[in-house]
Design a protein around this motif. Structure first.
Motif, short mmCIF file in Angstrom:
data_model
loop_
_atom_site.label_atom_id
_atom_site.label_comp_id
_atom_site.label_asym_id
_atom_site.label_seq_id
_atom_site.Cartn_x
_atom_site.Cartn_y
_atom_site.Cartn_z
N SER A 172 -4.86 -2.02 -4.83
CA SER A 172 -5.57 -1.13 -3.91
C SER A 172 -5.83 0.25 -4.51
N PHE A 173 -4.96 0.66 -5.43
CA PHE A 173 -5.05 2.02 -5.97
C PHE A 173 -5.21 2.02 -7.49
N GLY A 174 -5.55 0.86 -8.07
CA GLY A 174 -5.65 0.75 -9.52
C GLY A 174 -6.69 1.65 -10.14
N HIS A 175 -7.68 2.06 -9.35
CA HIS A 175 -8.71 2.96 -9.88
C HIS A 175 -8.23 4.41 -9.90
N LEU A 176 -7.09 4.67 -9.26
CA LEU A 176 -6.55 6.03 -9.20
C LEU A 176 -5.32 6.22 -10.09
N VAL A 177 -4.43 5.22 -10.08
CA VAL A 177 -3.19 5.31 -10.85
C VAL A 177 -2.89 3.96 -11.49
N ASP A 178 -2.00 3.96 -12.46
CA ASP A 178 -1.53 2.73 -13.09
C ASP A 178 -0.43 2.14 -12.22
N VAL A 216 3.12 -5.86 14.26
CA VAL A 216 3.61 -6.82 15.25
C VAL A 216 2.75 -6.84 16.51
N LYS A 217 1.85 -5.85 16.64
CA LYS A 217 0.92 -5.80 17.76
C LYS A 217 -0.45 -6.38 17.39
N GLY A 218 -0.56 -6.89 16.14
CA GLY A 218 -1.81 -7.47 15.70
C GLY A 218 -2.87 -6.46 15.35
N LYS A 219 -2.45 -5.25 15.02
CA LYS A 219 -3.40 -4.16 14.75
C LYS A 219 -3.43 -3.74 13.28
N TRP A 220 -2.80 -4.50 12.40
CA TRP A 220 -2.77 -4.15 10.98
C TRP A 220 -3.35 -5.29 10.18
N PHE A 221 -4.33 -4.99 9.33
CA PHE A 221 -5.06 -6.03 8.62
C PHE A 221 -4.95 -5.86 7.10
N GLY A 222 -3.76 -5.60 6.61
CA GLY A 222 -3.52 -5.52 5.18
C GLY A 222 -4.29 -4.39 4.53
N VAL A 223 -5.00 -4.70 3.46
CA VAL A 223 -5.72 -3.68 2.70
C VAL A 223 -6.85 -3.06 3.53
N ASP A 224 -7.24 -3.70 4.63
CA ASP A 224 -8.27 -3.13 5.51
C ASP A 224 -7.69 -2.20 6.56
N GLY A 225 -6.37 -2.03 6.55
CA GLY A 225 -5.74 -1.12 7.48
C GLY A 225 -5.93 -1.54 8.92
#
Length: 451
Positions: free
Chosen positions: A405-411, A436-445
């Motif tokens: 997710s952040f490879g373009h910013l840091v190693d 746990v409320k179904g409101k988090w979608f991984g890298v899509d936040g």
């Protein structure tokens, strides 16, 4: 970047757990009760809670909302645990009570909670039978039952965990994660051994996370010269992904940590502080320890092993892209998380990516009889603590290829302080308030991905 299970305990606590389960069955639920549901979710862990909420919300967006009696979670456990927090407990950073909630309190009123465990899967009749003999029918079944830890797979482990003087602990149990910190903090000299078994385990980086935290604690308190830290693993390398494995091995050599590969812990003699490891050539070696952190072997739940919905290894057999069952006769069955056959690391980070894919395909299946174009690419993550204020964020997909997710910013092959605070502060908050409320979608936040 999260991982959790609420159903793994040392064998020495079986009596307590059985009492809890009996009590759970006696709960009088205020949720709608029925023997037929449109969607039945087996398991109230991170996968079950996340996907049950997402399914309900997905239908709500279409103008065809589900009713309060349409979705049910089947699980008899009293508590739900955020397992990644147990590493923080073992490192002395948080109290373990921060990572436990009543399961019933996490299930919203519009989702039914059936506080029983499944005894039998009957896919041909689209039903399950609980341990009390109750038969529950479904239109669609989601299996999110987690895995089990085989504490008895290491001779002497359960007894050693129950003995406060054994020097043996494990962060893989709520009951023993605080003992890990007590043992680490009380050690002044000797051999500190950290183990990882061969084969599939939950959060494969955790066995060395606690090792790195212990090493750093000894360094910061001027004890490292008197303590020898060794890593005994049944695996051939430090980590499954080459990029991170090489970085971790360099770190191991720089810190003087011994690396013993393809050494599988099979027995503990706590009275004499000896551990026995089996090597790939079949020979065994005894090692003296002062402190031993044990990671037990793991595998499929017993209730799944003999069911018709699993593969030869005992995992629920699903298509790795769609998460739908591989048997066309069982097309109304989906699975995600630790109990599934998906060829990726078993973490809840994987679940955050799997849940929206499963939800979209399940919705499409119920609407048209076919799954959608939603596909899971195997994304998972392992936040590898390497010390206080240090964390290497490993993210990868199918084929053990980095997907950062952040490879373009840091190693991401190097430890970063900001990632440490993700693990310590951000992820627990995101878990309880969003995932746990179904409101988090991984890298899509917080944004549900579009397919």
């Amino acid at each position: 970047m999260l991982a959790v299970s609420h159903r793994i305990r040392p064998a020495s606590y079986k009596a307590t757990i059985n009492t809890v389960r009996k009590s759970a069955v006696r709960f009088v639920s205020t949720k709608p009760s029925s023997d037929k549901y449109k969607v039945v979710v087996v398991g109230g862990g991170s996968g079950g809670l996340s996907v049950a909420n997402q399914i309900y919300d997905r239908f709500k967006t279409t103008g065809k909302p589900l009713k309060g009696s349409d979705v049910a979670i089947v699980d008899a456990e009293e508590y739900h645990y955020y397992q990644p927090g147990w590493t923080l407990v073992g490192a002395g950073l948080r109290p373990k009570t921060d990572f436990r909630r009543q399961l019933d309190s996490l299930i919203p009123k519009h989702i039914a909670h059936i506080p029983e465990n499944v005894k039998l899967f009957s896919p041909k009749s689209s039903s399950i039978t609980t341990e009390t003999g109750r038969e529950i029918s479904y239109d669609v079944l989601v299996v999110a039952a987690g895995l089990q830890i085989n504490w008895d797979g290491i001779k002497g482990l359960s007894g050693a965990l129950a003995d406060p003087t054994s020097g043996v602990s494990s962060i893989y149990s709520y009951n023993t994660c605080d003992k890990t910190w007590d043992d680490i903090e009380s050690l002044r000299s000797g051999n500190a051994i950290f183990t990882q078994p061969a084969g599939v385990i939950k959060c494969a980086g955790a066995p060395q996370k606690i090792m790195w935290m212990a090493w750093d604690r000894y360094r910061r308190t001027n004890r490292i010269d008197n303590i020898k830290v060794d890593f005994y693993t049944g695996m051939p390398t430090m980590f499954s992904v080459k990029k991170y494995s090489e970085a971790l091995n360099i770190l191991r050599e720089e810190r003087g940590v011994g690396g013993y590969f393809q050494h599988n812990l099979i027995a503990i003699d706590s009275a004499n502080h000896k551990a026995t490891f089996k090597k790939t050539d079949g020979t065994a070696v005894d090692v003296d320890y002062t402190l031993l952190h044990a990671t037990p072997p793991m595998g499929p739940l017993n209730v799944l092993k003999n069911s018709p919905i699993v593969d030869k290894a005992g995992w629920v057999s699903v298509n790795q892209d769609t998460l739908q069952h591989t048997n066309p006769e069982y097309s109304n069955i989906f699975s995600l998380g630790d109990c599934s056959s998906l060829p990726t690391s078993k973490t809840a980070a994987a679940i955050t990516a799997q849940s929206p894919v499963l939800t979209e395909n399940l919705f499409s299946f119920m609407d048209s009889g076919k799954v959608n174009d939603a596909k899971y690419d195997g994304y998972t993550s392992c936040p590898l603590l390497t010390g206080y204020g240090q964390l290497m964020l490993a993210e990868f997909k199918y084929g053990l290829e980095p997907k950062e997710s952040f490879g373009h910013l840091v190693d991401q092959g190097k430890s970063q302080r900001i990632f440490y605070h993700f693990k310590k502060d951000l992820f627990p908050a995101a878990y309880w308030n969003l995932m746990v409320k179904g409101k988090w979608f991984g890298v899509d936040g917080v944004f549900r991905p579009k397919f």
